[in-house]
Design an enzyme around this catalytic site. Structure first.
Site, mmCIF file in Angstrom:
data_model
loop_
_atom_site.group_PDB
_atom_site.id
_atom_site.type_symbol
_atom_site.label_atom_id
_atom_site.label_comp_id
_atom_site.label_asym_id
_atom_site.label_seq_id
_atom_site.Cartn_x
_atom_site.Cartn_y
_atom_site.Cartn_z
ATOM 1 N N ASP A 129 0.811 -1.217 0.000
ATOM 2 C CA ASP A 129 0.000 0.000 0.000
ATOM 3 C C ASP A 129 0.847 1.271 0.000
ATOM 4 O O ASP A 129 1.382 1.672 1.029
ATOM 5 C CB ASP A 129 -0.917 -0.049 1.237
ATOM 6 C CG ASP A 129 -1.895 1.104 1.273
ATOM 7 O OD1 ASP A 129 -1.949 1.866 0.284
ATOM 8 O OD2 ASP A 129 -2.583 1.248 2.288
ATOM 9 N N TYR A 229 -12.065 3.966 5.614
ATOM 10 C CA TYR A 229 -12.079 5.348 5.143
ATOM 11 C C TYR A 229 -13.149 6.151 5.870
ATOM 12 O O TYR A 229 -14.179 5.609 6.281
ATOM 13 C CB TYR A 229 -12.398 5.404 3.646
ATOM 14 C CG TYR A 229 -11.224 5.089 2.767
ATOM 15 C CD1 TYR A 229 -10.148 5.964 2.693
ATOM 16 C CD2 TYR A 229 -11.191 3.937 2.015
ATOM 17 C CE1 TYR A 229 -9.066 5.691 1.878
ATOM 18 C CE2 TYR A 229 -10.121 3.650 1.191
ATOM 19 C CZ TYR A 229 -9.054 4.535 1.127
ATOM 20 O OH TYR A 229 -7.995 4.262 0.317
HETATM 21 P P1 NAD Z 1 -7.122 9.132 5.030
HETATM 22 O O1 NAD Z 1 -5.834 9.593 4.453
HETATM 23 O O2 NAD Z 1 -8.200 8.677 4.114
HETATM 24 O O3 NAD Z 1 -7.695 10.296 5.994
HETATM 25 C C1 NAD Z 1 -6.930 10.821 7.063
HETATM 26 C C2 NAD Z 1 -7.755 10.851 8.357
HETATM 27 O O4 NAD Z 1 -8.623 11.993 8.328
HETATM 28 C C3 NAD Z 1 -8.651 9.643 8.593
HETATM 29 O O5 NAD Z 1 -8.373 9.095 9.859
HETATM 30 C C4 NAD Z 1 -10.072 10.226 8.516
HETATM 31 O O6 NAD Z 1 -10.967 9.545 9.363
HETATM 32 C C5 NAD Z 1 -9.835 11.645 8.966
HETATM 33 N N1 NAD Z 1 -10.909 12.603 8.615
HETATM 34 C C6 NAD Z 1 -11.672 12.674 7.482
HETATM 35 N N2 NAD Z 1 -12.537 13.700 7.555
HETATM 36 C C7 NAD Z 1 -12.317 14.323 8.753
HETATM 37 C C8 NAD Z 1 -12.904 15.445 9.430
HETATM 38 N N3 NAD Z 1 -13.894 16.141 8.885
HETATM 39 N N4 NAD Z 1 -12.414 15.772 10.654
HETATM 40 C C9 NAD Z 1 -11.423 15.060 11.243
HETATM 41 N N5 NAD Z 1 -10.838 13.988 10.657
HETATM 42 C C10 NAD Z 1 -11.288 13.617 9.440
HETATM 43 O O7 NAD Z 1 -6.891 7.964 6.084
HETATM 44 P P2 NAD Z 1 -5.746 6.873 6.169
HETATM 45 O O8 NAD Z 1 -4.530 7.455 6.734
HETATM 46 O O9 NAD Z 1 -5.551 6.242 4.860
HETATM 47 O O10 NAD Z 1 -6.314 5.803 7.225
HETATM 48 C C11 NAD Z 1 -7.685 5.552 7.500
HETATM 49 C C12 NAD Z 1 -7.844 4.168 8.176
HETATM 50 O O11 NAD Z 1 -7.613 3.100 7.268
HETATM 51 C C13 NAD Z 1 -6.893 3.926 9.337
HETATM 52 O O12 NAD Z 1 -7.573 3.270 10.348
HETATM 53 C C14 NAD Z 1 -5.827 3.045 8.756
HETATM 54 O O13 NAD Z 1 -5.166 2.249 9.719
HETATM 55 C C15 NAD Z 1 -6.660 2.195 7.804
HETATM 56 N N6 NAD Z 1 -5.802 1.632 6.710
HETATM 57 C C16 NAD Z 1 -5.770 0.257 6.553
HETATM 58 C C17 NAD Z 1 -4.978 -0.290 5.530
HETATM 59 C C18 NAD Z 1 -4.900 -1.800 5.326
HETATM 60 O O14 NAD Z 1 -5.450 -2.523 6.123
HETATM 61 N N7 NAD Z 1 -4.241 -2.287 4.263
HETATM 62 C C19 NAD Z 1 -4.266 0.543 4.681
HETATM 63 C C20 NAD Z 1 -4.341 1.941 4.856
HETATM 64 C C21 NAD Z 1 -5.127 2.458 5.889
#
Ligand code: NAD
Length: 373
Positions: A129, A229
């Protein structure tokens, strides 16, 4: 099987999609590897290092010649793929939602575009990823860059001349980048707090020793859609969150915003009126500045000063850590292709779950569900 890695052509892109480490690993799988001349220069990798690892260095005109798989950080224009094998795979980031024209051009040219942004968020794809690996570095860089612009120290210091107070740092959006931002600010000695729309992050914030700032008792707080997400929040929630954030933000020295919603403009988290309540000399780093920005008035690659507060953000944050970002990006690509490597056929054969998720074009057509819907 010939794999080619191209020099990045996008402005401000310093990363490279292959490293000597992954060259060796692809060769161990039985592939031949070509790297475009100078491809690693901006990520501190010389052509000689690629050659030592077993790659052939080729000029821009010849780099893609005969290649069945082409690697890039940002997908090149199809013109750069001249001479590639018919139906060659291109594994890169495509910005498929924002740049439909590029996807159409790939379909027309008969290439198979594999979009690394569309990697499903499932456990077995974690090591493939690129969004996670690059966001992690971005969270770190945001805090370091904000600290550099901040005219005060992060840690509390007790000196003979008196005490320097610890900086207060607030992280908005606690995904991969936000978690790393919290950890980095803690390491630098700041007093750290954080918020998110997904209530599951509360525990994660606490486990890093930071203070969660959460709206309580408002409907729609879960805020979690498929694959972890964020989803768009109810109006009621947004109003309550804005009020809570307003009172909190006025006391902060550093704010890092990381909130993104895939396929949409970044949500606005900080208004000009809220910036006006902050202390002079405070710094806001907007990690979403390239997707429209979380902060009113933020501009990519500029430091905008409003009400005595510096607002900053980069159009391409991982590129500011090009060597490490490239090392992780290259490993993500290797982990992806090697996981599907079929030793008999001497090439990768994708399965449905991951293949269908990342494949944008095939056989001259756009085939991805997320783009067709
Ligand atoms: P992202 O880049 O999509 O977003 C960043 C963060 O901003 C997220 O936590 C989201 O909830 C938050 N956000 C969105 N709107 C908001 C608002 N209005 N106010 C405050 N916060 C807000 O997120 P990300 O870094 O890609 O990660 C999201 C989740 O997905 C995490 O739990 C991560 O561990 C998980 N994830 C899992 C995998 C996998 O299993 N392969 C890979 C990537 C991410």
């Amino acid at each position: 099987m010939q794999i080619a890695a191209l020099k990045e052509r996008a402005a401000g892109e310093a990363r490279v999609s292959i490293t000597p480490e992954t060259v060796k690993k692809f060769i161990a799988l039985g592939a031949e590897v070509t790297v475009e001349k100078g491809a690693g220069e901006t990520a501190s990798i010389s052509d000689a290092a690629f050659e030592d690892a077993g790659a052939t260095i080729a000029t821009a005109a010849k780099a893609a010649e005969g290649a069945e798989i082409i690697l890039s950080v940002q997908a090149p224009d199809v013109a750069a793929l001249k001479g590639a094998a018919k139906g060659a795979w291109v594994a890169a980031t495509f910005d498929p939602v924002g740049d439909k024209g590029r996807v159409e051009a790939y379909a027309k040219a008969g290439f198979e575009a594999l979009s690394m942004e569309f990697m499903p968020r499932i456990t077995r794809a974690q090591s493939m990823d690129v969004l996670s690996s690059q966001s992690n570095l971005s969270g770190y860089k945001a805090v370091i860059s904000a600290a550099n612009e901040y005219g005060r120290a992060f840690p509390m210091m007790m000196t003979a001349a008196g005490t320097v107070q610890a900086a207060r740092c607030f992280v908005m959006g606690v995904g991969v980048a936000g978690l790393q931002a919290i950890a980095t600010a803690k390491r630098l000695g700041a007093q750290v707090s954080a918020t998110d729309v997904r209530s599951a992050t509360k525990e994660q914030i606490q486990s890093l020793g930071a203070k969660p700032i959460f709206v309580e008792n408002v409907a729609g707080i879960e805020g979690e859609g498929s694959g972890g997400y964020a989803t768009e929040m109810s109006e009621e929630y947004q109003k309550a969150q804005a009020e809570l954030v307003s009172s909190h933000i006025a006391k902060q020295d550093i704010v890092i915003t990381t909130a993104l919603i895939p396929g949409r403009a970044a949500p606005r988290l900080i208004s000009d009126a809220q910036i006006a309540t902050m202390k002079q000399g405070s710094v806001i780093f907007d990690l979403a500045v390239a997707q429209g920005g979380n902060v009113e008035g933020s501009e990519p690659d500029k430091i905008v000063v409003k009400h005595g507060v510096k607002i900053m953000g980069f159009s391409n944050t991982p590129s500011h850590l090009a060597a490490d970002a490239s090392a992780l990006f290259a490993r993500n690509l290797y982990n992806f292709l090697s996981a599907f490597w079929d030793a008999e056929q001497g090439k990768p054969v994708l399965d449905e779950e991951i293949g269908d998720a990342v494949r944008l074009t095939q056989g001259g057509k756009i085939v991805n569900e997320r783009l067709l819907g």
